[in-house]
Design a protein around this motif. Sequence first.
Motif, mmCIF file in Angstrom:
data_model
loop_
_atom_site.group_PDB
_atom_site.id
_atom_site.type_symbol
_atom_site.label_atom_id
_atom_site.label_comp_id
_atom_site.label_asym_id
_atom_site.label_seq_id
_atom_site.Cartn_x
_atom_site.Cartn_y
_atom_site.Cartn_z
ATOM 1 N N GLN A 207 -2.712 2.979 7.720
ATOM 2 C CA GLN A 207 -2.947 1.920 8.691
ATOM 3 C C GLN A 207 -1.832 0.921 8.531
ATOM 4 N N GLY A 208 -1.287 0.625 7.375
ATOM 5 C CA GLY A 208 -0.231 -0.301 7.370
ATOM 6 C C GLY A 208 1.307 0.205 7.614
ATOM 7 N N ALA A 209 1.178 1.495 7.837
ATOM 8 C CA ALA A 209 2.645 2.123 7.901
ATOM 9 C C ALA A 209 3.248 1.831 9.386
ATOM 10 N N LYS A 210 2.443 1.515 10.142
ATOM 11 C CA LYS A 210 2.971 1.393 11.534
ATOM 12 C C LYS A 210 3.525 0.000 11.679
ATOM 13 N N TYR A 211 3.480 -0.866 10.617
ATOM 14 C CA TYR A 211 3.651 -2.356 10.846
ATOM 15 C C TYR A 211 4.530 -2.734 9.740
ATOM 16 N N PHE A 212 4.495 -2.236 8.676
ATOM 17 C CA PHE A 212 5.180 -2.501 7.473
ATOM 18 C C PHE A 212 6.418 -1.365 6.910
ATOM 19 N N ARG A 213 7.589 -1.802 6.717
ATOM 20 C CA ARG A 213 8.507 -0.898 6.362
ATOM 21 C C ARG A 213 8.158 -0.514 4.864
ATOM 22 N N ASP A 214 7.875 -1.232 4.135
ATOM 23 C CA ASP A 214 7.428 -1.061 2.811
ATOM 24 C C ASP A 214 5.996 -1.381 2.637
ATOM 25 N N ALA A 216 3.929 -0.849 0.270
ATOM 26 C CA ALA A 216 3.437 -1.133 -1.116
ATOM 27 C C ALA A 216 3.917 -2.433 -1.320
ATOM 28 N N LYS A 217 5.070 -2.992 -0.781
ATOM 29 C CA LYS A 217 5.339 -4.484 -0.866
ATOM 30 C C LYS A 217 4.568 -5.216 -0.287
ATOM 31 N N ALA A 218 4.151 -5.091 0.786
ATOM 32 C CA ALA A 218 3.542 -6.064 1.771
ATOM 33 C C ALA A 218 2.064 -5.868 1.331
ATOM 34 N N MET A 219 1.240 -4.952 1.116
ATOM 35 C CA MET A 219 -0.040 -4.716 0.837
ATOM 36 C C MET A 219 -0.017 -4.264 -0.573
ATOM 37 N N ARG A 220 -0.624 -4.952 -1.666
ATOM 38 C CA ARG A 220 -1.023 -4.623 -3.138
ATOM 39 C C ARG A 220 -2.224 -3.972 -3.104
ATOM 40 N N LEU A 221 -2.404 -2.728 -3.518
ATOM 41 C CA LEU A 221 -3.625 -2.203 -3.649
ATOM 42 C C LEU A 221 -3.941 -2.049 -4.950
ATOM 43 N N SER A 222 -5.288 -2.152 -5.168
ATOM 44 C CA SER A 222 -5.731 -2.194 -6.686
ATOM 45 C C SER A 222 -7.308 -1.920 -6.495
ATOM 46 N N GLY A 223 -7.827 -1.491 -7.557
ATOM 47 C CA GLY A 223 -9.296 -1.062 -7.911
ATOM 48 C C GLY A 223 -9.333 0.359 -7.702
ATOM 49 N N ASP A 224 -10.559 0.648 -7.231
ATOM 50 C CA ASP A 224 -11.279 2.131 -6.936
ATOM 51 C C ASP A 224 -10.537 3.127 -5.766
ATOM 52 N N ASP A 225 -10.797 3.852 -5.662
ATOM 53 C CA ASP A 225 -10.221 4.836 -4.335
ATOM 54 C C ASP A 225 -11.400 5.718 -3.985
ATOM 55 N N PRO A 226 -12.398 5.183 -3.405
ATOM 56 C CA PRO A 226 -13.524 6.091 -3.005
ATOM 57 C C PRO A 226 -13.274 7.137 -1.974
ATOM 58 N N THR A 227 -13.817 7.986 -1.657
ATOM 59 C CA THR A 227 -13.823 8.876 -0.335
ATOM 60 C C THR A 227 -14.755 8.234 0.472
#
Length: 337
Positions: A207-214, A216-227
């Motif tokens: 979802q972020g790839a369309k709007y952010f060049r980077d 990982a820099k714009a959105m810091r993801l943390s925590g669990d990664d559920p399916t």
Amino acid sequence: MSRKTTDETGRNWERPDQDTQKFRHHLVTALLRSGICLTLQDGRGRYVFIINLPDSWALPDGAEPRDAEIYGAELSGRLDLAKTRVCNSGNPERVHTEQADGRYFEFFIESYPDGFDVAILTTVTELTEERRREKVLKSLLREVSHRSKNLMAIIQSIASQTARSSGSLASFLPNFYGRLHSLSRSQDLITDSSWRGASFRTLAQQQGAKYFRDVAKAMRLSGDDPTLSPNETVHVGLALHELIVNALAASRLNGGAPHIELDCTVVEKAGIETASIQWREHRTPTDLEPHGEETEDAFGSAVLNRITPSALEGTARYGDVEGVISYDLTFPLHANR
């Protein structure tokens, strides 16, 4: 004069001096490997030979085989009726049967001229795997039809609600296209996973790839990664899209970039795995200044506060306190049920 070596079909050939007994041995071997069963009965219904009977049935020990002893009363009755019709009409028939263990067989019954008599040739083929694939295919087609209808309903809602929140065609199109893009990216993830869904982090990055060049820099993801299930993927994706677009709109005038923290935690509540997604967006004073050109997006607000939590059987809370935009979405996970 040599005898004819090619039959009337033009597809069978034999050497004039070939050893019939040797060929019969190899033919039986090939039948055993193929899993196909052949039976031949004379005009009185007596079996002449039975080759490769499937292990779902057994030949009587020491007695002349009869259909009732081999197949049981129900199936043998159906076979007797079909064989009688084939003898009378000369037209072949097919009889299908499904065993208690789920195995599925086809009996192809045809008349076979034998001098002045008419014999019955029956080919028994197991179609269990073909039937299983057919069931899977039908199930997938029903699933595709169901999801297509759901997608059409979502697209229709997006179009009508976006139009209500737009003052002109110029303001409608970018919002509508952006939401369709969000929906299509989520749908790509679902399709790539064979309709199982998508992981939360992959969805957020998509979802972020369309709007952010980077991203990982714009959105810091943390925590669990559920399916996430397909339904969860679609609606969480729409919510993330609205949050990302709002963050960009707030930060674009000062030339900066959004500062977003996105966390996901999975806990068990009453025996059910529950996901809690927390969005934290830190805005600068310039981001917080009101701009006359901007109007409230009613559909974006509805997606975050009503549509997404309702579709996920969860709850949502949106907050704006001292320059921190927060969005908390909690819902039970269905992907692994």
